[in-house]
Design a protein around this motif. Structure first.
Motif, PDB file in Angstrom:
ATOM      1  N   VAL A  80       0.858  -1.195   0.000  1.00  0.00           N
ATOM      2  CA  VAL A  80       0.000   0.000   0.000  1.00  0.00           C
ATOM      3  C   VAL A  80       0.891   1.240   0.000  1.00  0.00           C
ATOM      4  O   VAL A  80       1.729   1.411   0.882  1.00  0.00           O
ATOM      5  CB  VAL A  80      -0.907   0.020   1.253  1.00  0.00           C
ATOM      6  N   HIS A  81       0.741   2.080  -1.030  1.00  0.00           N
ATOM      7  CA  HIS A  81       1.502   3.339  -1.104  1.00  0.00           C
ATOM      8  C   HIS A  81       0.600   4.431  -0.544  1.00  0.00           C
ATOM      9  O   HIS A  81      -0.407   4.787  -1.149  1.00  0.00           O
ATOM     10  CB  HIS A  81       1.942   3.606  -2.532  1.00  0.00           C
ATOM     11  N   LEU A  82       0.953   4.896   0.656  1.00  0.00           N
ATOM     12  CA  LEU A  82       0.104   5.866   1.346  1.00  0.00           C
ATOM     13  C   LEU A  82       0.278   7.269   0.773  1.00  0.00           C
ATOM     14  O   LEU A  82       1.241   7.522   0.043  1.00  0.00           O
ATOM     15  CB  LEU A  82       0.477   5.852   2.846  1.00  0.00           C
ATOM     16  N   GLU A  83      -0.667   8.140   1.106  1.00  0.00           N
ATOM     17  CA  GLU A  83      -0.573   9.523   0.584  1.00  0.00           C
ATOM     18  C   GLU A  83       0.641  10.243   1.194  1.00  0.00           C
ATOM     19  O   GLU A  83       1.209  11.139   0.605  1.00  0.00           O
ATOM     20  CB  GLU A  83      -1.858  10.287   0.933  1.00  0.00           C
ATOM     21  N   ASN A  84       1.051   9.758   2.386  1.00  0.00           N
ATOM     22  CA  ASN A  84       2.223  10.400   3.016  1.00  0.00           C
ATOM     23  C   ASN A  84       3.474  10.192   2.162  1.00  0.00           C
ATOM     24  O   ASN A  84       3.595   9.178   1.497  1.00  0.00           O
ATOM     25  CB  ASN A  84       2.475   9.756   4.396  1.00  0.00           C
ATOM     26  N   GLN A  85       4.370  11.126   2.208  1.00  0.00           N
ATOM     27  CA  GLN A  85       5.633  10.994   1.459  1.00  0.00           C
ATOM     28  C   GLN A  85       6.780  10.692   2.424  1.00  0.00           C
ATOM     29  O   GLN A  85       7.916  11.043   2.176  1.00  0.00           O
ATOM     30  CB  GLN A  85       5.910  12.308   0.691  1.00  0.00           C
ATOM     31  N   GLY A  86       6.457  10.043   3.519  1.00  0.00           N
ATOM     32  CA  GLY A  86       7.471   9.764   4.527  1.00  0.00           C
ATOM     33  C   GLY A  86       8.553   8.827   4.044  1.00  0.00           C
ATOM     34  O   GLY A  86       8.397   8.153   3.022  1.00  0.00           O
ATOM     35  N   GLN A  87       9.646   8.758   4.794  1.00  0.00           N
ATOM     36  CA  GLN A  87      10.809   8.002   4.329  1.00  0.00           C
ATOM     37  C   GLN A  87      10.803   6.538   4.742  1.00  0.00           C
ATOM     38  O   GLN A  87      11.691   5.781   4.351  1.00  0.00           O
ATOM     39  CB  GLN A  87      12.087   8.653   4.856  1.00  0.00           C
ATOM     40  N   TYR A  88       9.774   6.119   5.485  1.00  0.00           N
ATOM     41  CA  TYR A  88       9.817   4.758   6.017  1.00  0.00           C
ATOM     42  C   TYR A  88       8.741   3.844   5.427  1.00  0.00           C
ATOM     43  O   TYR A  88       7.659   4.304   5.027  1.00  0.00           O
ATOM     44  CB  TYR A  88       9.692   4.789   7.542  1.00  0.00           C
ATOM     45  N   MET A  89       9.076   2.561   5.418  1.00  0.00           N
ATOM     46  CA  MET A  89       8.174   1.491   4.989  1.00  0.00           C
ATOM     47  C   MET A  89       8.029   0.537   6.162  1.00  0.00           C
ATOM     48  O   MET A  89       9.002   0.256   6.879  1.00  0.00           O
ATOM     49  CB  MET A  89       8.807   0.750   3.806  1.00  0.00           C
ATOM     50  N   VAL A  90       6.817   0.054   6.381  1.00  0.00           N
ATOM     51  CA  VAL A  90       6.565  -0.937   7.430  1.00  0.00           C
ATOM     52  C   VAL A  90       6.083  -2.222   6.769  1.00  0.00           C
ATOM     53  O   VAL A  90       5.204  -2.186   5.901  1.00  0.00           O
ATOM     54  CB  VAL A  90       5.506  -0.439   8.429  1.00  0.00           C
ATOM     55  N   ALA A  91       6.710  -3.338   7.143  1.00  0.00           N
ATOM     56  CA  ALA A  91       6.234  -4.666   6.705  1.00  0.00           C
ATOM     57  C   ALA A  91       5.731  -5.369   7.954  1.00  0.00           C
ATOM     58  O   ALA A  91       6.422  -5.391   8.973  1.00  0.00           O
ATOM     59  CB  ALA A  91       7.359  -5.456   6.056  1.00  0.00           C
ATOM     60  N   THR A  92       4.513  -5.917   7.880  1.00  0.00           N
ATOM     61  CA  THR A  92       3.920  -6.458   9.095  1.00  0.00           C
ATOM     62  C   THR A  92       3.074  -7.691   8.873  1.00  0.00           C
ATOM     63  O   THR A  92       2.473  -7.870   7.806  1.00  0.00           O
ATOM     64  CB  THR A  92       3.051  -5.389   9.797  1.00  0.00           C
ATOM     65  N   ASP A  93       3.068  -8.552   9.869  1.00  0.00           N
ATOM     66  CA  ASP A  93       2.045  -9.590  10.004  1.00  0.00           C
ATOM     67  C   ASP A  93       1.174  -9.102  11.144  1.00  0.00           C
ATOM     68  O   ASP A  93       1.553  -9.223  12.308  1.00  0.00           O
ATOM     69  CB  ASP A  93       2.690 -10.946  10.310  1.00  0.00           C
ATOM     70  N   PRO A  94       0.021  -8.539  10.846  1.00  0.00           N
ATOM     71  CA  PRO A  94      -0.764  -7.860  11.881  1.00  0.00           C
ATOM     72  C   PRO A  94      -1.232  -8.787  12.996  1.00  0.00           C
ATOM     73  O   PRO A  94      -1.373  -8.352  14.137  1.00  0.00           O
ATOM     74  CB  PRO A  94      -1.963  -7.287  11.117  1.00  0.00           C
ATOM     75  N   LEU A  95      -1.503 -10.051  12.642  1.00  0.00           N
ATOM     76  CA  LEU A  95      -1.955 -10.979  13.684  1.00  0.00           C
ATOM     77  C   LEU A  95      -1.435 -12.367  13.345  1.00  0.00           C
ATOM     78  O   LEU A  95      -2.106 -13.188  12.727  1.00  0.00           O
ATOM     79  CB  LEU A  95      -3.491 -10.973  13.780  1.00  0.00           C
ATOM     80  N   ASP A  96      -0.182 -12.615  13.761  1.00  0.00           N
ATOM     81  CA  ASP A  96       0.434 -13.910  13.439  1.00  0.00           C
ATOM     82  C   ASP A  96      -0.062 -14.974  14.416  1.00  0.00           C
ATOM     83  O   ASP A  96      -0.193 -14.732  15.616  1.00  0.00           O
ATOM     84  CB  ASP A  96       1.954 -13.807  13.533  1.00  0.00           C
TER      85      ASP A  96
END
Ligand code: P6P
Length: 316
Positions: free
Chosen positions: A91-107
């Motif tokens: 998902v490319h968010l509207e924010n132009q921030g420098q970070y990316m998060v990769a997650t397993d929201p509920l493993d």
């Protein structure tokens, strides 16, 4: 003296913008913890009625947890990309921030119906370097373990800290400078898969089963929760080795567990705590991903045990 997560983050020698990303994932985890605690009453432990990109039946709480993460991530202007186990594409968010998060929201969500510890796993990377970066490029990693207490484990690469969610919904520091015991006599593997194992895995486990009179010269215990966060948190706290090796059934998919948001963050955390991690033949953190949902073999934990497994792979 109580140290809150915010106070601890402020004391870390990291970019405050990076610290804010970890704070956002912590806030999402605290919200998820609150939902899980009451889920059986709210009737939310069932299936969501569709499957994710992994082909796994999504639990209602998988979807709810993913939405909670997306909400917190979306509110942080420092984050521009989200990769999630529950979403087919990044998902490319509207924010132009420098970070990316990769997650397993509920493993481990298949354990929810039986009230066993599950978790949220996350990895933070520089979004400008693309989606497919090796684990060595991770800037931070962490997980929340929703168990008898809700634990939050964080590393920026040098040292691992553990926080506990208090009654007011705030994470407070409960363990600093976690160290994974180099030696251990506890291993975690799904032994029901023995018929699929390769020779290296079979040899390593056989040595453990042989116990005191075998080549290992000591008695071993086996624990397998079937929830990666639960198994790895135990290993972080008291040593041990977690194994989901490549086997004849998973080889076609490259393994069982996902590289970007399970193997890499857990490997970063375990190695930052003095443990080791491997696929058996390669360093997990050095793998260059071929896709955001790539699966890999995962063997990690106490350094001496991981070295023994690597020794068997080297002989193969
Ligand atoms: P098995 C949970 O579904 C998970 O992804 C990990 O949390 C866990 O370690 C593993 O799968 C369990 O796999 O084959 O034992 O059910």
């Amino acid at each position: 003296m109580i140290t809150t997560l915010a106070q601890w983050l402020a004391g870390q020698t990291v970019d405050p913008k990076l610290a804010s990303v970890v704070a956002s994932m912590a806030a999402a985890s605290a919200e998820i913890a609150g939902i899980l605690r009451l889920a059986p009453i709210a009737g939310q432990t069932g299936l969501a009625g569709h499957t994710n990109v992994q082909g796994e039946a999504q639990k209602a709480l998988d979807v709810i947890s993913n939405d909670i993460v997306l909400n917190h991530i979306g509110q942080n202007s420092e984050i521009s990309i989200l990769v999630s186990e529950e979403l087919d594409e990044a998902v490319h968010l509207e924010n132009q921030g420098q970070y990316m998060v990769a997650t397993d929201p509920l493993d481990g969500s298949s354990n929810l119906d039986v009230n066993v510890t599950v978790g949220t796993i996350f990895s933070v990377l520089d979004a400008s370097k693309g989606l497919l970066q090796p684990g060595t490029a991770q800037l931070a990693a962490g997980y929340a373990a929703y168990g008898p207490a809700t634990s939050l484990v964080i590393t920026f690469g040098a040292g691992v800290a553990v926080f506990t969610l208090d009654g007011a919904g705030q994470f407070v520091l409960t363990l600093d400078k976690v160290a994974v015991a180099a030696a251990s006599s506890e291993y975690a593997i799904n032994t029901a898969r023995e018929r699929f194992w390769d020779e290296a895995t079979r040899s390593y486990v056989a040595e453990n089963v042989a116990g005191e009179t075998g080549p290992a010269g000591k008695r071993y215990n086996m624990r397998w929760v079937g929830s990666m966060v639960a198994d790895i948190h135990r290993i972080l706290m008291r040593g041990g080795i977690f194994m989901y090796p490549l086997d004849s059934e998973t080889v076609s998919k490259g393994g069982r567990l996902r590289l970007l948001y399970e193997a890499n963050p857990m490997a970063m955390i375990v190695e930052a705590a003095g443990g080791a991690s491997t696929t058996g033949s390669e360093k997990i953190l050095e793998l260059v991903p071929t896709g955001i949902h790539q699966r890999v073999p995962v063997i990690l934990g106490s350094a001496e045990e991981v070295a023994r497994v690597e020794g068997w792979y080297a002989k193969a």
